[in-house]
Scaffold this motif. Structure first.
Motif, PDB file in Angstrom:
ATOM      1  N   ASP A 171       0.548 -47.968  39.112  1.00 47.21           N
ATOM      2  CA  ASP A 171       0.720 -46.676  38.446  1.00 47.21           C
ATOM      3  C   ASP A 171      -0.536 -46.133  37.792  1.00 47.21           C
ATOM      4  OD1 ASP A 171       3.415 -46.711  39.130  1.00 47.21           O
ATOM      5  OD2 ASP A 171       3.986 -47.765  37.301  1.00 47.21           O
ATOM      6  N   ARG A 172      -1.381 -47.014  37.304  1.00 49.32           N
ATOM      7  CA  ARG A 172      -2.512 -46.501  36.539  1.00 49.32           C
ATOM      8  C   ARG A 172      -3.654 -47.502  36.469  1.00 49.32           C
ATOM      9  NH1 ARG A 172      -2.466 -50.678  34.070  1.00 49.32           N
ATOM     10  NH2 ARG A 172      -1.098 -51.288  32.373  1.00 49.32           N
ATOM     11  N   PRO A 192      -3.808 -42.502  34.827  1.00 48.68           N
ATOM     12  CA  PRO A 192      -2.865 -42.576  35.952  1.00 48.68           C
ATOM     13  C   PRO A 192      -3.617 -42.284  37.249  1.00 48.68           C
ATOM     14  CG  PRO A 192      -1.968 -41.263  34.143  1.00 48.68           C
ATOM     15  CD  PRO A 192      -3.404 -41.507  33.824  1.00 48.68           C
ATOM     16  N   SER A 219       2.695 -42.396  39.494  1.00 51.54           N
ATOM     17  CA  SER A 219       1.270 -42.411  39.162  1.00 51.54           C
ATOM     18  C   SER A 219       0.806 -41.151  38.450  1.00 51.54           C
ATOM     19  CB  SER A 219       0.441 -42.593  40.450  1.00 51.54           C
ATOM     20  OG  SER A 219       0.774 -43.799  41.097  1.00 51.54           O
TER      21      SER A 219
END
Length: 226
Positions: free
Chosen positions: A83-84, A97, A196
């Motif tokens: 996601d990040r 992100p 994301s």
């Protein structure tokens, strides 16, 4: 006739959070530990054996130096999941992100650029020019060996099988460049994912900044007083 009561749906388990990949500099950590050990040894010795303002100067120096050295050597790390990207630099923590990452760049330092144009250095992934030169020499030897095996294979020699194995290994890269390649691949795969998206956040590491400033001010005052 009674109708059966509708059963409430069973709670669905939440999606598991992907595990972070952690990138740190072993050489930086090793060097930082050695410097910290030396500083503590000298500082504690001055606290025990010193006289007058020497003890206060030693204490102020420790308060100033210990978090400063730790910030630049032991603290830096890069954490990446689906996601990040989270970048822990000496005095800041930046969370990006994947949708907010614009690009990565590797020159004399490794950097990540956000969509708003901000640039953040990846302290824990240093660029090693020596490592790049070593990788280039290894790549030259690999290509030369691959060419020799192909020539041997053309004449019926035993080199054809070895050539195929060498090709599948891919080009030789320095460790820092390999890490940046992994981050680029993860970004390319996840930048359009729903999970994301979000805002870029930057937080100052006050647990480092405050003692460093306090120790610097105290040490300056003590040195000024004499």
């Amino acid at each position: 006739m009674t109708t059966p009561e509708p059963q409430s749906p069973s709670p669905q388990p939440s999606a598991p959070v992907s595990k972070d990949r952690v990138y740190r500099s072993p050489a930086g950590i090793a060097g930082g530990v050695l410097v910290l050990a030396l500083a503590l040894w000298l500082g504690i010795d001055a606290l025990v054996a010193g006289e007058g303002n020497t003890r206060w100067k030693a204490l102020a120096a420790l308060v100033f130096l210990v978090p400063l050295v730790a910030a630049y050597t032991v603290r830096p790390a890069v954490f990446a999941n689906e996601d990040r990207l989270r970048v822990r630099n000496p005095f800041r923590v930046i969370v990006l992100p994947w949708a907010e990452v614009e690009s990565f760049r590797s020159a004399y330092s490794n950097e990540v650029f956000a969509e708003d144009g901000a640039k953040y250095q990846l302290w824990s992934i240093p660029v090693s020019l020596r490592g790049r030169k070593k990788a280039a020499r290894q790549e030259d030897r690999r290509v030369a060996g691959d060419t020799g095996r192909r020539r041997g294979g053309l004449f019926g020699g035993p080199g054809q099988l070895g050539s195929a194995a060498a090709v599948t290994d891919g080009p030789v890269r320095a460790q820092g460049d390999k890490t940046m390649d992994e981050l680029r691949e993860l970004w390319e795969a996840r930048k359009d994912a729903a999970g994301s998206k979000g805002d870029v956040t930057v937080r100052w590491a006050y647990e480092i900044v405050v003692p460093v400033l306090a120790g610097a001010v105290a040490l300056a005052v003590l040195l000024g007083v004499g």
